[in-house]
Scaffold this motif. Structure first.
Motif, PDB file in Angstrom:
ATOM      1  N   ILE A   1      32.289   2.077  -3.712  1.00  0.00           N
ATOM      2  CA  ILE A   1      32.501   2.408  -2.303  1.00  0.00           C
ATOM      3  C   ILE A   1      33.973   2.703  -2.036  1.00  0.00           C
ATOM      4  CG2 ILE A   1      32.447   1.413   0.030  1.00  0.00           C
ATOM      5  CD1 ILE A   1      29.830   0.005  -0.835  1.00  0.00           C
ATOM      6  N   LEU A   2      34.867   1.941  -2.656  1.00  0.00           N
ATOM      7  CA  LEU A   2      36.302   2.206  -2.517  1.00  0.00           C
ATOM      8  C   LEU A   2      36.658   3.593  -3.050  1.00  0.00           C
ATOM      9  CD1 LEU A   2      39.181   1.172  -1.838  1.00  0.00           C
ATOM     10  CD2 LEU A   2      39.280   0.364  -4.205  1.00  0.00           C
ATOM     11  N   GLY A   3      36.081   3.988  -4.170  1.00  0.00           N
ATOM     12  CA  GLY A   3      36.334   5.311  -4.727  1.00  0.00           C
ATOM     13  C   GLY A   3      35.847   6.427  -3.823  1.00  0.00           C
ATOM     14  N   VAL A   4      34.686   6.242  -3.219  1.00  0.00           N
ATOM     15  CA  VAL A   4      34.153   7.257  -2.297  1.00  0.00           C
ATOM     16  C   VAL A   4      35.027   7.351  -1.048  1.00  0.00           C
ATOM     17  CG1 VAL A   4      32.189   7.807  -0.811  1.00  0.00           C
ATOM     18  CG2 VAL A   4      31.797   7.088  -3.160  1.00  0.00           C
ATOM     19  N   ILE A   5      35.485   6.218  -0.553  1.00  0.00           N
ATOM     20  CA  ILE A   5      36.372   6.224   0.619  1.00  0.00           C
ATOM     21  C   ILE A   5      37.688   6.923   0.288  1.00  0.00           C
ATOM     22  CG2 ILE A   5      37.759   4.724   2.120  1.00  0.00           C
ATOM     23  CD1 ILE A   5      35.374   2.778   2.103  1.00  0.00           C
ATOM     24  N   LEU A   6      38.244   6.652  -0.880  1.00  0.00           N
ATOM     25  CA  LEU A   6      39.487   7.326  -1.289  1.00  0.00           C
ATOM     26  C   LEU A   6      39.279   8.830  -1.418  1.00  0.00           C
ATOM     27  CD1 LEU A   6      40.910   4.851  -3.967  1.00  0.00           C
ATOM     28  CD2 LEU A   6      41.828   5.319  -1.689  1.00  0.00           C
ATOM     29  N   ALA A   7      38.133   9.246  -1.947  1.00  0.00           N
ATOM     30  CA  ALA A   7      37.842  10.675  -2.067  1.00  0.00           C
ATOM     31  C   ALA A   7      37.717  11.315  -0.689  1.00  0.00           C
ATOM     32  CB  ALA A   7      36.568  10.886  -2.876  1.00  0.00           C
ATOM     33  N   PHE A   8      37.068  10.628   0.239  1.00  0.00           N
ATOM     34  CA  PHE A   8      36.945  11.149   1.599  1.00  0.00           C
ATOM     35  C   PHE A   8      38.319  11.322   2.236  1.00  0.00           C
ATOM     36  CE2 PHE A   8      36.865  10.075   6.137  1.00  0.00           C
ATOM     37  CZ  PHE A   8      36.143  11.154   6.616  1.00  0.00           C
ATOM     38  N   PHE A   9      39.176  10.312   2.091  1.00  0.00           N
ATOM     39  CA  PHE A   9      40.512  10.407   2.679  1.00  0.00           C
ATOM     40  C   PHE A   9      41.373  11.458   1.988  1.00  0.00           C
ATOM     41  CE2 PHE A   9      39.645   6.267   4.713  1.00  0.00           C
ATOM     42  CZ  PHE A   9      39.977   6.635   6.015  1.00  0.00           C
ATOM     43  N   ALA A  10      41.123  11.739   0.713  1.00  0.00           N
ATOM     44  CA  ALA A  10      41.856  12.804   0.029  1.00  0.00           C
ATOM     45  C   ALA A  10      41.535  14.154   0.663  1.00  0.00           C
ATOM     46  CB  ALA A  10      41.504  12.817  -1.457  1.00  0.00           C
ATOM     47  N   VAL A  11      40.264  14.396   0.931  1.00  0.00           N
ATOM     48  CA  VAL A  11      39.867  15.661   1.549  1.00  0.00           C
ATOM     49  C   VAL A  11      40.382  15.741   2.981  1.00  0.00           C
ATOM     50  CG1 VAL A  11      37.882  17.024   2.298  1.00  0.00           C
ATOM     51  CG2 VAL A  11      37.853  15.916   0.069  1.00  0.00           C
ATOM     52  N   ARG A  12      40.223  14.663   3.724  1.00  0.00           N
ATOM     53  CA  ARG A  12      40.660  14.637   5.121  1.00  0.00           C
ATOM     54  C   ARG A  12      42.174  14.832   5.239  1.00  0.00           C
ATOM     55  NH1 ARG A  12      42.601  10.640   8.529  1.00  0.00           N
ATOM     56  NH2 ARG A  12      42.098  10.916  10.711  1.00  0.00           N
ATOM     57  N   THR A  13      42.919  14.121   4.416  1.00  0.00           N
ATOM     58  CA  THR A  13      44.378  14.236   4.457  1.00  0.00           C
ATOM     59  C   THR A  13      44.829  15.624   4.029  1.00  0.00           C
ATOM     60  OG1 THR A  13      44.482  11.891   3.914  1.00  0.00           O
ATOM     61  CG2 THR A  13      46.524  13.117   3.741  1.00  0.00           C
ATOM     62  N   GLY A  14      44.122  16.211   3.086  1.00  0.00           N
ATOM     63  CA  GLY A  14      44.456  17.574   2.661  1.00  0.00           C
ATOM     64  C   GLY A  14      44.296  18.577   3.791  1.00  0.00           C
ATOM     65  N   PHE A  15      43.165  18.498   4.498  1.00  0.00           N
ATOM     66  CA  PHE A  15      42.957  19.406   5.625  1.00  0.00           C
ATOM     67  C   PHE A  15      43.978  19.175   6.730  1.00  0.00           C
ATOM     68  CE2 PHE A  15      38.429  19.930   4.185  1.00  0.00           C
ATOM     69  CZ  PHE A  15      38.547  21.284   3.926  1.00  0.00           C
ATOM     70  N   ARG A  16      44.243  17.914   7.022  1.00  0.00           N
ATOM     71  CA  ARG A  16      45.210  17.630   8.085  1.00  0.00           C
ATOM     72  C   ARG A  16      46.624  18.065   7.691  1.00  0.00           C
ATOM     73  NH1 ARG A  16      43.575  14.126  12.562  1.00  0.00           N
ATOM     74  NH2 ARG A  16      45.806  13.854  12.694  1.00  0.00           N
ATOM     75  N   GLY A  17      46.971  17.925   6.413  1.00  0.00           N
ATOM     76  CA  GLY A  17      48.277  18.380   5.953  1.00  0.00           C
ATOM     77  C   GLY A  17      48.432  19.884   6.052  1.00  0.00           C
ATOM     78  N   ILE A  18      47.388  20.612   5.664  1.00  0.00           N
ATOM     79  CA  ILE A  18      47.437  22.076   5.766  1.00  0.00           C
ATOM     80  C   ILE A  18      47.507  22.505   7.226  1.00  0.00           C
ATOM     81  CG2 ILE A  18      46.095  24.174   5.369  1.00  0.00           C
ATOM     82  CD1 ILE A  18      45.145  22.858   2.744  1.00  0.00           C
ATOM     83  N   MET A  19      46.742  21.840   8.088  1.00  0.00           N
ATOM     84  CA  MET A  19      46.789  22.188   9.511  1.00  0.00           C
ATOM     85  C   MET A  19      48.166  21.888  10.112  1.00  0.00           C
ATOM     86  SD  MET A  19      44.031  23.634  10.320  1.00  0.00           S
ATOM     87  CE  MET A  19      44.278  23.664  12.062  1.00  0.00           C
ATOM     88  N   THR A  20      48.793  20.798   9.674  1.00  0.00           N
ATOM     89  CA  THR A  20      50.127  20.468  10.167  1.00  0.00           C
ATOM     90  C   THR A  20      51.140  21.517   9.727  1.00  0.00           C
ATOM     91  OG1 THR A  20      49.574  18.122  10.069  1.00  0.00           O
ATOM     92  CG2 THR A  20      51.906  18.676  10.231  1.00  0.00           C
ATOM     93  N   ILE A  21      51.037  21.969   8.488  1.00  0.00           N
ATOM     94  CA  ILE A  21      51.949  23.004   8.000  1.00  0.00           C
ATOM     95  C   ILE A  21      51.721  24.310   8.752  1.00  0.00           C
ATOM     96  CG2 ILE A  21      52.501  24.441   6.001  1.00  0.00           C
ATOM     97  CD1 ILE A  21      52.070  21.943   4.266  1.00  0.00           C
ATOM     98  N   MET A  22      50.472  24.648   9.007  1.00  0.00           N
ATOM     99  CA  MET A  22      50.176  25.875   9.761  1.00  0.00           C
ATOM    100  C   MET A  22      50.712  25.777  11.192  1.00  0.00           C
ATOM    101  SD  MET A  22      48.770  27.814   7.596  1.00  0.00           S
ATOM    102  CE  MET A  22      47.974  29.098   8.496  1.00  0.00           C
ATOM    103  N   ASP A  23      50.583  24.599  11.803  1.00  0.00           N
ATOM    104  CA  ASP A  23      51.129  24.416  13.148  1.00  0.00           C
ATOM    105  C   ASP A  23      52.649  24.516  13.151  1.00  0.00           C
ATOM    106  OD1 ASP A  23      48.641  24.110  14.283  1.00  0.00           O
ATOM    107  OD2 ASP A  23      48.703  21.910  14.275  1.00  0.00           O
ATOM    108  N   SER A  24      53.290  24.057  12.085  1.00  0.00           N
ATOM    109  CA  SER A  24      54.751  24.140  12.051  1.00  0.00           C
ATOM    110  C   SER A  24      55.227  25.584  11.917  1.00  0.00           C
ATOM    111  CB  SER A  24      55.305  23.297  10.902  1.00  0.00           C
ATOM    112  OG  SER A  24      55.075  23.932   9.661  1.00  0.00           O
ATOM    113  N   MET A  25      54.454  26.402  11.246  1.00  0.00           N
ATOM    114  CA  MET A  25      54.859  27.803  11.062  1.00  0.00           C
ATOM    115  C   MET A  25      54.473  28.701  12.235  1.00  0.00           C
ATOM    116  SD  MET A  25      54.138  28.710   7.149  1.00  0.00           S
ATOM    117  CE  MET A  25      54.219  27.475   5.900  1.00  0.00           C
ATOM    118  N   PHE A  26      53.276  28.507  12.762  1.00  0.00           N
ATOM    119  CA  PHE A  26      52.756  29.435  13.767  1.00  0.00           C
ATOM    120  C   PHE A  26      52.635  28.836  15.154  1.00  0.00           C
ATOM    121  CE2 PHE A  26      50.763  30.746   9.696  1.00  0.00           C
ATOM    122  CZ  PHE A  26      51.488  31.916   9.535  1.00  0.00           C
TER     123      PHE A  26
END
Length: 79
Positions: free
Chosen positions: A47-72
């Motif tokens: 369960i810990l591994g699945v939670i870490l995988a979920f947060f990896a995907v979520r953090t990746g999307f949020r990081g990309i969105m933050t970078i896009m917001d900083s540029m545009f």
């Protein structure tokens, strides 16, 4: 033309760095869980591994969105 918000860009890059760490950690934790299926801590580790995988995907999307917001800039609703 709008300039890049450097503080927001750094925040997005930090989120992507956390994503890379989670992208390596989650599969290792899951692999350890499935390697020791007869162990009594199999389900908590899995369960810990699945939670870490979920947060990896979520953090990746949020990081990309933050970078896009900083540029545009922030996207505004026109309706």
């Amino acid at each position: 033309m709008k300039r890049t918000d450097k503080d927001l860009l750094v925040t997005g890059l930090k989120k992507l760095a956390l994503t890379v760490i989670l992208m390596f950690t989650a599969p290792i934790v899951l692999w350890q869980a499935f390697k020791n299926q007869e162990h009594f801590l199999f389900w908590p580790v899995c369960i810990l591994g699945v939670i870490l995988a979920f947060f990896a995907v979520r953090t990746g999307f949020r990081g990309i969105m933050t970078i896009m917001d900083s540029m545009f800039g922030k996207k505004t609703k026109t309706s």
